[in-house]
Design an enzyme around this catalytic site. Structure first.
Site, PDB file in Angstrom:
ATOM      1  N   GLU A  17      42.951  42.782  48.324  1.00 33.18           N
ATOM      2  CA  GLU A  17      41.687  43.810  48.393  1.00 33.18           C
ATOM      3  C   GLU A  17      40.840  43.653  49.645  1.00 33.18           C
ATOM      4  O   GLU A  17      40.416  44.503  50.204  1.00 33.18           O
ATOM      5  CB  GLU A  17      40.854  43.369  47.324  1.00 33.18           C
ATOM      6  CG  GLU A  17      39.710  44.438  47.087  1.00 33.18           C
ATOM      7  CD  GLU A  17      39.243  44.581  45.453  1.00 33.18           C
ATOM      8  OE1 GLU A  17      39.033  45.551  44.706  1.00 33.18           O
ATOM      9  OE2 GLU A  17      38.638  43.249  45.268  1.00 33.18           O
ATOM     10  N   HIS A  67      63.431  28.396  38.227  1.00 30.83           N
ATOM     11  CA  HIS A  67      64.483  29.009  37.400  1.00 30.83           C
ATOM     12  C   HIS A  67      64.414  30.519  37.348  1.00 30.83           C
ATOM     13  O   HIS A  67      64.658  30.976  36.382  1.00 30.83           O
ATOM     14  CB  HIS A  67      64.221  28.235  36.175  1.00 30.83           C
ATOM     15  CG  HIS A  67      64.520  27.038  36.338  1.00 30.83           C
ATOM     16  ND1 HIS A  67      65.666  26.335  36.095  1.00 30.83           N
ATOM     17  CD2 HIS A  67      63.549  25.739  36.595  1.00 30.83           C
ATOM     18  CE1 HIS A  67      65.586  24.898  36.357  1.00 30.83           C
ATOM     19  NE2 HIS A  67      64.316  24.810  36.733  1.00 30.83           N
ATOM     20  N   LYS A  94      39.274  55.362  39.855  1.00 28.00           N
ATOM     21  CA  LYS A  94      38.049  55.331  38.790  1.00 28.00           C
ATOM     22  C   LYS A  94      37.387  56.574  38.718  1.00 28.00           C
ATOM     23  O   LYS A  94      37.249  57.039  37.439  1.00 28.00           O
ATOM     24  CB  LYS A  94      37.020  54.530  39.533  1.00 28.00           C
ATOM     25  CG  LYS A  94      37.412  52.947  39.409  1.00 28.00           C
ATOM     26  CD  LYS A  94      35.933  52.185  39.652  1.00 28.00           C
ATOM     27  CE  LYS A  94      35.706  51.105  40.719  1.00 28.00           C
ATOM     28  NZ  LYS A  94      34.651  50.511  40.900  1.00 28.00           N
ATOM     29  N   GLY A 106      32.499  40.576  45.521  1.00 28.40           N
ATOM     30  CA  GLY A 106      32.752  40.275  44.428  1.00 28.40           C
ATOM     31  C   GLY A 106      33.970  39.160  44.443  1.00 28.40           C
ATOM     32  O   GLY A 106      33.821  38.143  43.729  1.00 28.40           O
ATOM     33  N   ARG A 107      34.844  39.484  45.242  1.00 28.75           N
ATOM     34  CA  ARG A 107      36.107  38.599  45.330  1.00 28.75           C
ATOM     35  C   ARG A 107      35.925  37.291  46.095  1.00 28.75           C
ATOM     36  O   ARG A 107      36.590  36.119  46.187  1.00 28.75           O
ATOM     37  CB  ARG A 107      37.277  39.178  45.902  1.00 28.75           C
ATOM     38  CG  ARG A 107      37.069  39.796  47.371  1.00 28.75           C
ATOM     39  CD  ARG A 107      38.099  40.729  47.773  1.00 28.75           C
ATOM     40  NE  ARG A 107      37.852  41.573  48.982  1.00 28.75           N
ATOM     41  CZ  ARG A 107      37.220  42.656  48.878  1.00 28.75           C
ATOM     42  NH1 ARG A 107      36.789  43.082  47.988  1.00 28.75           N
ATOM     43  NH2 ARG A 107      37.063  43.085  49.954  1.00 28.75           N
ATOM     44  N   GLU A 142      34.747  49.142  32.580  1.00 28.29           N
ATOM     45  CA  GLU A 142      35.264  48.084  31.653  1.00 28.29           C
ATOM     46  C   GLU A 142      34.262  46.938  31.233  1.00 28.29           C
ATOM     47  O   GLU A 142      34.326  46.748  29.974  1.00 28.29           O
ATOM     48  CB  GLU A 142      36.417  47.288  32.454  1.00 28.29           C
ATOM     49  CG  GLU A 142      37.589  48.256  32.863  1.00 28.29           C
ATOM     50  CD  GLU A 142      37.480  48.836  34.220  1.00 28.29           C
ATOM     51  OE1 GLU A 142      36.160  48.892  34.730  1.00 28.29           O
ATOM     52  OE2 GLU A 142      38.401  49.245  34.791  1.00 28.29           O
ATOM     53  N   LYS A 179      28.168  42.581  38.975  1.00 33.25           N
ATOM     54  CA  LYS A 179      27.159  42.539  40.194  1.00 33.25           C
ATOM     55  C   LYS A 179      26.428  43.983  40.252  1.00 33.25           C
ATOM     56  O   LYS A 179      25.166  43.650  40.346  1.00 33.25           O
ATOM     57  CB  LYS A 179      28.160  42.596  41.554  1.00 33.25           C
ATOM     58  CG  LYS A 179      27.194  42.835  42.860  1.00 33.25           C
ATOM     59  CD  LYS A 179      28.219  42.377  43.854  1.00 33.25           C
ATOM     60  CE  LYS A 179      27.379  42.882  45.421  1.00 33.25           C
ATOM     61  NZ  LYS A 179      28.326  42.602  46.373  1.00 33.25           N
TER      62      LYS A 179
HETATM   63  C1  G6Q Z   1      35.697  42.520  44.746  1.00 35.37           C
HETATM   64  C2  G6Q Z   1      35.419  43.863  44.163  1.00 35.37           C
HETATM   65  C3  G6Q Z   1      35.782  44.334  42.534  1.00 35.37           C
HETATM   66  C4  G6Q Z   1      34.572  43.998  41.882  1.00 35.37           C
HETATM   67  C5  G6Q Z   1      34.517  44.535  40.390  1.00 35.37           C
HETATM   68  C6  G6Q Z   1      33.674  44.280  39.427  1.00 35.37           C
HETATM   69  O1  G6Q Z   1      35.318  42.226  45.750  1.00 35.37           O
HETATM   70  O2  G6Q Z   1      34.137  44.283  44.621  1.00 35.37           O
HETATM   71  O3  G6Q Z   1      36.777  43.397  41.954  1.00 35.37           O
HETATM   72  O4  G6Q Z   1      34.164  42.585  41.631  1.00 35.37           O
HETATM   73  O5  G6Q Z   1      34.806  45.967  40.300  1.00 35.37           O
HETATM   74  O6  G6Q Z   1      32.400  44.740  39.821  1.00 35.37           O
HETATM   75  P1  G6Q Z   1      31.080  44.409  39.283  1.00 35.37           P
HETATM   76  O7  G6Q Z   1      31.010  42.733  39.156  1.00 35.37           O
HETATM   77  O8  G6Q Z   1      29.939  45.282  39.708  1.00 35.37           O
HETATM   78  O9  G6Q Z   1      31.111  44.657  37.668  1.00 35.37           O
END
Ligand code: G6Q
Length: 547
Positions: free
Chosen positions: A358, A389, A509, A272-273, A216, A210
Site C-alpha cells: 500500500e 513443503h 469502494k 493506518g498501516r 466494513e 481512524k
Molecule cells: C492504511 C489505510 C487503510 C485504513 C483502513 C481503515 O494505511 O489507510 O488500510 O487503515 O481503510 O480505515 P479506518 O481506520 O479509517 O477505518
C-alpha cells in the site's frame, strides 16, 4: 527540497548501476564466496540487536557503493530529516508522517502545526495503560457486573492487520485469561464466528477506525451492537460498559453512542498501516500489558534512532531497502518472499504486505508524472518450515528470481526437545541451498541416472537476507517492524513516490456503493455497467432468489 534532484533514471548512480548490473548479472554466488573467504562475516550488519547477513546477495562492494550513492543522490538524508521534523511529506493528503512520534520518549519535542505532539502521545498512552490495567485486573465490570473475559477488535486494513499481527506475534506474553478476536471482513461470517461462543456480558468491543466512517467497520460495529443488545435484553445504557473506540473522529464516535470518555485518540499524522503502536494497539496493550507495550515502543524507538543517525553504509533499514531495490529495478524481480522461522510471526507476511504494497504500489512520482521504472514489488510469505513443503520448490528450481528475507531467533519461546535446533538448521540449510545449489557433477557423482539428473540439479545463485535476533520479545518486534517501515521509506524516497497515501483503494469502494442498491433493490434494477458486470449482477440476483 527535491528541486535539485534529477529524475531517477538520469541520476549518475542509476546509470552506473545499470552498467554494473550488466557485468555482474551472471556472476554466481559460488564465485563471490570463493573470491572472498571473509564474505560471510564481512557483508553483515548489526544494529539495535538485529543481525543482518546480506552476504548471500548478488552484490559486490561496488554494488553496495553505487546503491549508497544512489541513496545520497536521491536526497534520502534530507528526506529522513524532513519526516522526523514533522514536515508534511505526505503531499497528496497534506499531512505530516509521524509514526516515529508515537514511540518518542517523554520530554522530547516534535512540532506539528505549532504544537508539540509528544505530550499528547504520552497522555493517550497513559489513558490506555489505565484502562488496560482495569480490564486485566478485572476491575472494569460489564453491565451485569461480570469482569471482561473477551476482547473483540473491530477494524480493517491498518486498523486490523497491525493489531492481529502484534497479538499473534506476542501471544507468548499475553494474558491467557482473556480471549482476543479480530473482526475485519464485511463478510458476515467473520463476525458470526468471532462471537458464536461468547457471552455478551463478558465481552468488550474495541471499534478501531481512524475515520469512523469505513463501511466494513461501521457495519460490523452496528452488528456487534445489535448482537450485544439482543443478548442483554435491549438495555441501551449497557453499551457504555462494553464498547470503546479508537479514532481521530470524536463526533462520529459520539454519534455511534460510545461515551467519548472511552475513546482513545490518535491523529491524522499517523497513517493506518503505520498505526499499530498508536491507540490502534489498544488490543495489543490489553493482551500483553502496559509494560510490554512500552518495551515494544522502546524497540521501535531504538530502530528509529538508528535509522535517523547511522551513516548509510551502517544503516540497517537503508541497506535492506537498497538490496530490495537492486533486484526490483535491475534484475526485474517481481516479488519478495518473507519467511519467518517463528510460528508466532505467522501473520507478519500479511502485515508486511499492507505496509509495503500500500505504501509503494504507486505509478506516479510526488510531482504526478508517470514513473518509467518499477516501484514496489509484491510481498508474500509463510512461516518456515511449512513453506518448504509447498512453494519453496519454485524458489529453488523455478524460472523466476525471488529474493527472500529469512527471519529467525536464537532462543525458542517454547523449548521442546530438539525442535528449535531442527527449525534453525532448516532456515540455514535453505539459504545455503538457494545460494549455492547443487551442480550437475555433484548430482551425477551421487549415482543419479542421466535421465533424472537434470531434474535434481539446483542452479543456485538465488539471493537471500538472513535476519537473526536473540529472541522474539515485544522489544524485538518493535525493532523488526520499524526496520521494514524505514526500508519502505528508503525505497519510496528513491522512487520519488508518496509512500503515505493510498488513493488506489478508492475506486473500488466508490463503485461498490453504486452496486449495493442494485443488489438490494426489490425491483429489477436498470443497469448501466459494462456487459460483464451487468450480467454478473443479474445472475447474482437470480441465484440469491431476489424478488
Ligand atoms: C492504511 C489505510 C487503510 C485504513 C483502513 C481503515 O494505511 O489507510 O488500510 O487503515 O481503510 O480505515 P479506518 O481506520 O479509517 O477505518
Amino acid at each position: 527540497m527535491t528541486a535539485a534532484i534529477a529524475p531517477l533514471t538520469a541520476r549518475p548512480a542509476w546509470q552506473a548501476l545499470k552498467a554494473h548490473h550488466q557485468q555482474i548479472r551472471e556472476v554466481h554466488l559460488q564465485q563471490l564466496f570463493a573470491d572472498d573467504p571473509q564474505r560471510g562475516e564481512r557483508l553483515t550488519l548489526e544494529a539495535a540487536g538485529l543481525y543482518l547477513d546480506y552476504s548471500k546477495n548478488r552484490i559486490t562492494d561496488e554494488t553496495v557503493k553505487l546503491l549508497l550513492q544512489l541513496a545520497r543522490e536521491s536526497g534520502l538524508g534530507e528526506r529522513i530529516d524532513a519526516m522526523f521534523r514533522g514536515e508534511k511529506i505526505n503531499v497528496t493528503e497534506k499531512r505530516a508522517v509521524l509514526h516515529v512520534a508515537l514511540r518518542t520518549p517523554q520530554g522530547a519535542s516534535i512540532v506539528v502545526d505549532g504544537e508539540n505532539v509528544v505530550p499528547q502521545v504520552h497522555a493517550v498512552l497513559a489513558k490506555m495503560a489505565e484502562f488496560a490495567q482495569r480490564i486485566r485486573r478485572g476491575d472494569w465490570r460489564g453491565h451485569t457486573g461480570k469482569p471482561i473475559k473477551n476482547v473483540i477488535n473491530i477494524g480493517i486494513g491498518g486498523s486490523d492487520l497491525g493489531p492481529v499481527m502484534a497479538y499473534e506475534a506476542l501471544k507468548h506474553y499475553s494474558e491467557r485469561a482473556l480471549t482476543f478476536r479480530f473482526v475485519s471482513n464485511i463478510d458476515g461470517t467473520d463476525f458470526a464466528e468471532a462471537v458464536r461462543d461468547l457471552d455478551p456480558g463478558e465481552t468488550l468491543f474495541i471499534i478501531s477506525s481512524k475515520t469512523f466512517t469505513t463501511l466494513e467497520t461501521m457495519t460490523n460495529a452496528h452488528t456487534a451492537r445489535d448482537w450485544f443488545l439482543a443478548g442483554l435484553g435491549g438495555e441501551v445504557k449497557a453499551v457504555a460498559r462494553h464498547f470503546v473506540a479508537v479514532s481521530t473522529n470524536t463526533e462520529k464516535v459520539r454519534e455511534f453512542g460510545i461515551d467519548t470518555a472511552n475513546m482513545f485518540e490518535f491523529w491524522d499524522w499517523v497513517g493506518g498501516r503505520y498505526s499499530l503502536d498508536s491507540a490502534i494497539g489498544l488490543s495489543t496493550m490489553l493482551a500483553i500489558g502496559p509494560d510490554n507495550f512500552q518495551a515494544m515502543l522502546s524497540g521501535f524507538h531504538q530502530m528509529d534512532e538508528h535509522f535517523r543517525t547511522a551513516p548509510f553504509e551502517a544503516n540497517l533499514p537503508v541497506l535492506l531497502g537498497l538490496l530490495g531495490l537492486w533486484y526490483n529495478d535491475f534484475f526485474g524481480a517481481q516479488t519478495v518472499a518473507v519467511l519467518p522461522y517463528e510460528q508466532y510471526l505467522k501473520r507478519f507476511p500479511a502485515y508486511l504486505q499492507q505496509l509495503t504494497m500500500e505504501s509503494n504500489g504507486k505509478q506516479v512520482t510526488l510531482e504526478g508524472t508517470a514513473v518509467d521504472y518499477q516501484t514496489g514489488p509484491i510481498y508474500w510469505g509463510e512461516p518456515g518450515t511449512n513453506g518448504q513443503h509447498s512453494f519453496y520448490q519454485l524458489i529453488h528450481q523455478g524460472t523466476r528470481l525471488i529474493p527472500c528475507d529469512f527471519i529467525a531467533f536464537a532462543q525458542p519461546l517454547n523449548p521442546l526437545g530438539r525442535h528449535h535446533d531442527m527449525l534453525l538448521a532448516n532456515v540455514l540449510a535453505q539459504t545455503e541451498a538457494l545460494a549455492f545449489g547443487k551442480a550437475p557433477e555433484q548430482v551425477q557423482a551421487e549415482g543419479t541416472p542421466d535421465w533424472l539428473a537434470p531434474h535434481r540439479v539446483f542452479l543456485g545463485n538465488r539471493p537471500s537476507n538472513t535476519i537473526l535476533a536473540a529472541r522474539l520479545t515485544p522489544e524485538t518486534l518493535g525493532k523488526l517492524v520499524a526496520l521494514y517501515e524505514h526500508s519502505v521509506f528508503t525505497q519510496g524516497t528513491i522512487w520519488g513516490i508518496n509512500s503515505f497515501d493510498q488513493w488506489g483503494v478508492e475506486l473500488g469502494k466508490a463503485l461498490a456503493q453504486r452496486i449495493i442498491p442494485e443488489l438490494e433493490s426489490r425491483e429489477e434494477p436498470r443497469l448501466a455497467h459494462d456487459s460483464s458486470t451487468n450480467a454478473l449482477i443479474r445472475r447474482y440476483r437470480r441465484l440469491k432468489g431476489a424478488p
